[in-house]
Design a protein around this motif. Structure first.
Motif, PDB file in Angstrom:
ATOM      1  N   GLU A   1      62.195  73.538  -4.452  1.00 18.58           N
ATOM      2  CA  GLU A   1      61.195  73.851  -5.483  1.00 18.58           C
ATOM      3  C   GLU A   1      61.171  75.352  -5.800  1.00 18.58           C
ATOM      4  OE1 GLU A   1      57.877  71.386  -5.722  1.00 18.58           O
ATOM      5  OE2 GLU A   1      56.495  72.999  -6.260  1.00 18.58           O
ATOM      6  N   ILE A   2      61.304  76.163  -4.759  1.00 19.37           N
ATOM      7  CA  ILE A   2      61.343  77.621  -4.993  1.00 19.37           C
ATOM      8  C   ILE A   2      62.585  77.980  -5.807  1.00 19.37           C
ATOM      9  CG2 ILE A   2      61.428  79.900  -3.894  1.00 19.37           C
ATOM     10  CD1 ILE A   2      60.172  78.565  -1.409  1.00 19.37           C
ATOM     11  N   PHE A   3      63.715  77.399  -5.415  1.00 18.64           N
ATOM     12  CA  PHE A   3      64.955  77.636  -6.156  1.00 18.64           C
ATOM     13  C   PHE A   3      64.749  77.260  -7.630  1.00 18.64           C
ATOM     14  CE2 PHE A   3      68.393  77.238  -2.580  1.00 18.64           C
ATOM     15  CZ  PHE A   3      67.888  78.381  -2.004  1.00 18.64           C
ATOM     16  N   ASP A   4      64.136  76.126  -7.824  1.00 17.75           N
ATOM     17  CA  ASP A   4      63.931  75.627  -9.173  1.00 17.75           C
ATOM     18  C   ASP A   4      63.060  76.580  -9.998  1.00 17.75           C
ATOM     19  OD1 ASP A   4      64.448  73.585 -11.020  1.00 17.75           O
ATOM     20  OD2 ASP A   4      62.410  72.825 -10.777  1.00 17.75           O
ATOM     21  N   ARG A   5      62.030  77.104  -9.376  1.00 13.69           N
ATOM     22  CA  ARG A   5      61.143  78.053 -10.080  1.00 13.69           C
ATOM     23  C   ARG A   5      61.868  79.342 -10.422  1.00 13.69           C
ATOM     24  NH1 ARG A   5      55.273  77.483  -8.512  1.00 13.69           N
ATOM     25  NH2 ARG A   5      55.020  79.696  -8.831  1.00 13.69           N
ATOM     26  N   ASN A   6      62.780  79.768  -9.520  1.00 15.25           N
ATOM     27  CA  ASN A   6      63.348  81.108  -9.652  1.00 15.25           C
ATOM     28  C   ASN A   6      64.708  81.181 -10.332  1.00 15.25           C
ATOM     29  OD1 ASN A   6      61.070  81.793  -8.320  1.00 15.25           O
ATOM     30  ND2 ASN A   6      62.030  82.491  -6.453  1.00 15.25           N
ATOM     31  N   ALA A   7      65.322  80.029 -10.552  1.00 16.45           N
ATOM     32  CA  ALA A   7      66.656  80.068 -11.166  1.00 16.45           C
ATOM     33  C   ALA A   7      66.529  80.474 -12.628  1.00 16.45           C
ATOM     34  CB  ALA A   7      67.323  78.706 -11.055  1.00 16.45           C
ATOM     35  N   THR A   8      67.183  81.557 -13.004  1.00 16.07           N
ATOM     36  CA  THR A   8      67.090  82.008 -14.389  1.00 16.07           C
ATOM     37  C   THR A   8      68.437  81.944 -15.112  1.00 16.07           C
ATOM     38  OG1 THR A   8      67.273  84.236 -13.513  1.00 16.07           O
ATOM     39  CG2 THR A   8      65.063  83.526 -14.151  1.00 16.07           C
ATOM     40  N   SER A   9      69.513  82.263 -14.412  1.00 16.47           N
ATOM     41  CA  SER A   9      70.807  82.243 -15.106  1.00 16.47           C
ATOM     42  C   SER A   9      71.287  80.807 -15.226  1.00 16.47           C
ATOM     43  CB  SER A   9      71.835  83.049 -14.316  1.00 16.47           C
ATOM     44  OG  SER A   9      72.208  82.332 -13.161  1.00 16.47           O
ATOM     45  N   SER A  10      72.205  80.573 -16.158  1.00 15.14           N
ATOM     46  CA  SER A  10      72.639  79.186 -16.335  1.00 15.14           C
ATOM     47  C   SER A  10      73.397  78.696 -15.107  1.00 15.14           C
ATOM     48  CB  SER A  10      73.466  79.038 -17.602  1.00 15.14           C
ATOM     49  OG  SER A  10      74.577  79.882 -17.515  1.00 15.14           O
ATOM     50  N   GLU A  11      74.153  79.588 -14.472  1.00 17.71           N
ATOM     51  CA  GLU A  11      74.882  79.148 -13.287  1.00 17.71           C
ATOM     52  C   GLU A  11      73.934  78.810 -12.137  1.00 17.71           C
ATOM     53  OE1 GLU A  11      77.729  81.856 -11.607  1.00 17.71           O
ATOM     54  OE2 GLU A  11      78.779  80.250 -10.552  1.00 17.71           O
ATOM     55  N   SER A  12      72.919  79.650 -11.922  1.00 14.07           N
ATOM     56  CA  SER A  12      72.016  79.337 -10.805  1.00 14.07           C
ATOM     57  C   SER A  12      71.223  78.064 -11.100  1.00 14.07           C
ATOM     58  CB  SER A  12      71.088  80.510 -10.474  1.00 14.07           C
ATOM     59  OG  SER A  12      70.252  80.821 -11.541  1.00 14.07           O
ATOM     60  N   LYS A  13      70.924  77.810 -12.377  1.00 22.38           N
ATOM     61  CA  LYS A  13      70.243  76.554 -12.712  1.00 22.38           C
ATOM     62  C   LYS A  13      71.117  75.353 -12.354  1.00 22.38           C
ATOM     63  CE  LYS A  13      67.065  78.065 -16.254  1.00 22.38           C
ATOM     64  NZ  LYS A  13      67.054  78.553 -17.610  1.00 22.38           N
ATOM     65  N   LEU A  14      72.401  75.478 -12.675  1.00 21.75           N
ATOM     66  CA  LEU A  14      73.336  74.393 -12.330  1.00 21.75           C
ATOM     67  C   LEU A  14      73.430  74.208 -10.817  1.00 21.75           C
ATOM     68  CD1 LEU A  14      76.317  75.143 -14.750  1.00 21.75           C
ATOM     69  CD2 LEU A  14      74.844  73.134 -14.822  1.00 21.75           C
ATOM     70  N   GLN A  15      73.458  75.331 -10.125  1.00 22.08           N
ATOM     71  CA  GLN A  15      73.575  75.262  -8.663  1.00 22.08           C
ATOM     72  C   GLN A  15      72.361  74.563  -8.053  1.00 22.08           C
ATOM     73  OE1 GLN A  15      74.262  79.459  -8.160  1.00 22.08           O
ATOM     74  NE2 GLN A  15      76.423  79.162  -7.774  1.00 22.08           N
TER      75      GLN A  15
END
Ligand SMILES: Nc1nc2c(ncn2[C@@H]2O[C@H](COP(=O)(O)OP(=O)(O)OP(=O)(O)O)[C@@H](O)[C@H]2O)c(=O)[nH]1
Ligand SMILES: [Mg+2]
Length: 375
Positions: free
Chosen positions: A97-111
């Motif tokens: 959930e933290i990752f989901d809140r903080n992912a901003t770049s398209s690659e990190s969103k995919l990750q």
């Protein structure tokens, strides 16, 4: 208003502190902490007596969620949720959930998406198994056909994301090759979450990337050029480490973390203001993760950050305790007061100048990045 949470965690103080920081970072307010010696009891993770106690507590306090600071099997999650009639969130889904809140770049969103699907997949399998045994009714009507459709849907989404991640990885490899060709040497920041990587990155580059007491503020890599007296080098900030992080989450961030393998220097940022026990635990976890990634230990520079919060004697003691006394590539700094930042730059320069430029071999990126549907 923030969601209200009851936290179930271990008795150890450093673990409680980290669990609280994780809850806070995910946006939950913990109004009650339940500390347990063991969180691995078969049926509920905790003992049945404790579950009864929590059941009473819930009646008067009505939390939005119960956060369980350990991995819960889907069956345990189900048992707890049906007994307590409250949402249960385990450590993995909290971090997701933290990752989901903080992912901003398209690659990190995919990750992050990839990690979420892996989580879903491993849980779906268990749910299906339980449903077949008649232990968890109500999961999708549970015909064989529906189950296959459901699994195939997850697999297809994973495959689609994987191919996008491979593409992003290739792009990353091309960038690496072009900066190698241009003769740029590279520095990467690594370290436990909240050690101060971004604060140091900002101090070295004059940038204003977000720094925050919350955990996992940074999920994507930022790279900037800086000048070390006579040479220009590239420096990257990236995602932090944490202990008890399941392997598939590291795997999901592998293409970002892969940068650490190719970089010329890894600055391992250590929060020297941590109490000794915590310090050692985090240090071990970082070294372990770097090893797992295949990072050459010889290129690590140990930066003891937040030394503005610690007396000089104590720093010496802690260096000794970490077994770094004889290490020449070590420097106490403060990214906030900028103490020793220019000495750090000198150290980096000496280190980089002693290294020959090695042009990366042209190997296909992420060749080892496989999806294992079985885990
Ligand atoms: N006193 C003191 N605080 C610091 C120092 N460096 C960083 N901090 C604080 O530590 C907290 C975490 O800093 P960040 O730079 O966001 O840490 P990070 O390692 O990038 O963390 P993630 O991106 O979440 O993994 C912030 O509140 C900073 O202000 C320092 O040298 N001294
Ligand atoms: Mg950061």
């Amino acid at each position: 208003m923030k969601s209200q949470a009851i936290l179930i965690t271990y008795e150890r103080e450093d673990i409680v502190k980290e669990a609280l920081a994780l809850c806070e970072s995910a946006g939950y307010h913990v109004f009650k902490i339940i500390k347990q010696k063991f969180l691995n009891k078969a049926k509920f993770g905790i003992g049945e007596g404790k579950v009864e106690e929590i059941n009473e507590l819930i009646k008067s306090t009505r939390p939005d969620v119960i956060i369980f600071d350990e991995y819960l099997k889907p069956s345990q999650n189900y048992n707890l949720a049906s007994k307590l009639k409250t949402n249960i969130m385990d450590r993995e889904s909290l971090i997701l959930e933290i990752f989901d809140r903080n992912a901003t770049s398209s690659e990190s969103k995919l990750q992050v998406k990839m990690a979420q699907l892996r989580y879903e997949m491993s849980h779906a399998k268990e749910k299906v198994r339980l449903a077949k045994m008649g232990e968890q009714p109500g999961f999708m009507g549970i015909g064989k056909f529906e189950v296959d459709v459901y699994f195939n849907d997850i697999k297809n989404r994973m495959t689609a994301i994987k191919s996008k991640l491979v593409k992003a990885g290739k792009q990353r490899a091309l960038h690496r090759q072009s900066r190698d060709r241009m003769g740029f040497k590279t520095i990467s920041l690594a370290g436990y979450t909240s050690a101060g990587k971004t604060t140091l990155f900002n101090a070295l580059t004059g940038e204003k990337q977000e720094e925050n007491v919350k955990l996992f503020t940074t999920l994507s890599t930022t790279t900037r050029k800086i000048k070390l007296t006579k040479i220009e080098v590239l420096i990257s900030d990236t995602v932090g480490f944490i202990s008890r992080l399941p392997a598939y989450m590291i795997e999901a961030f592998k293409s970002t973390l892969e940068e650490l393998i190719y970089t010329d220097v890894v600055i391992l940022v250590i929060d020297i203001s941590d109490p000794i026990f915590e310090l050692k635990k985090k240090f071990r976890s970082c070294i372990g993760t770097l090893e797992e990634l295949g990072v050459d230990q010889d290129k690590i520079i140990f930066v003891l950050n937040k030394s503005d919060l610690v007396l000089a004697d104590e720093i010496m003691e802690k260096i000794d305790y970490l077994g770094l006394k004889e290490n020449k590539k070590l420097i106490p700094i403060s990214a906030v007061t900028k103490q020793n930042i220019s000495q750090l730059k000198d150290l980096l320069l000496i280190f980089l100048e002693s290294k020959p430029i090695v042009t990366e071999k042209l190997k296909p990126p992420q060749s080892e990045f496989k999806i294992n549907y079985e885990d």
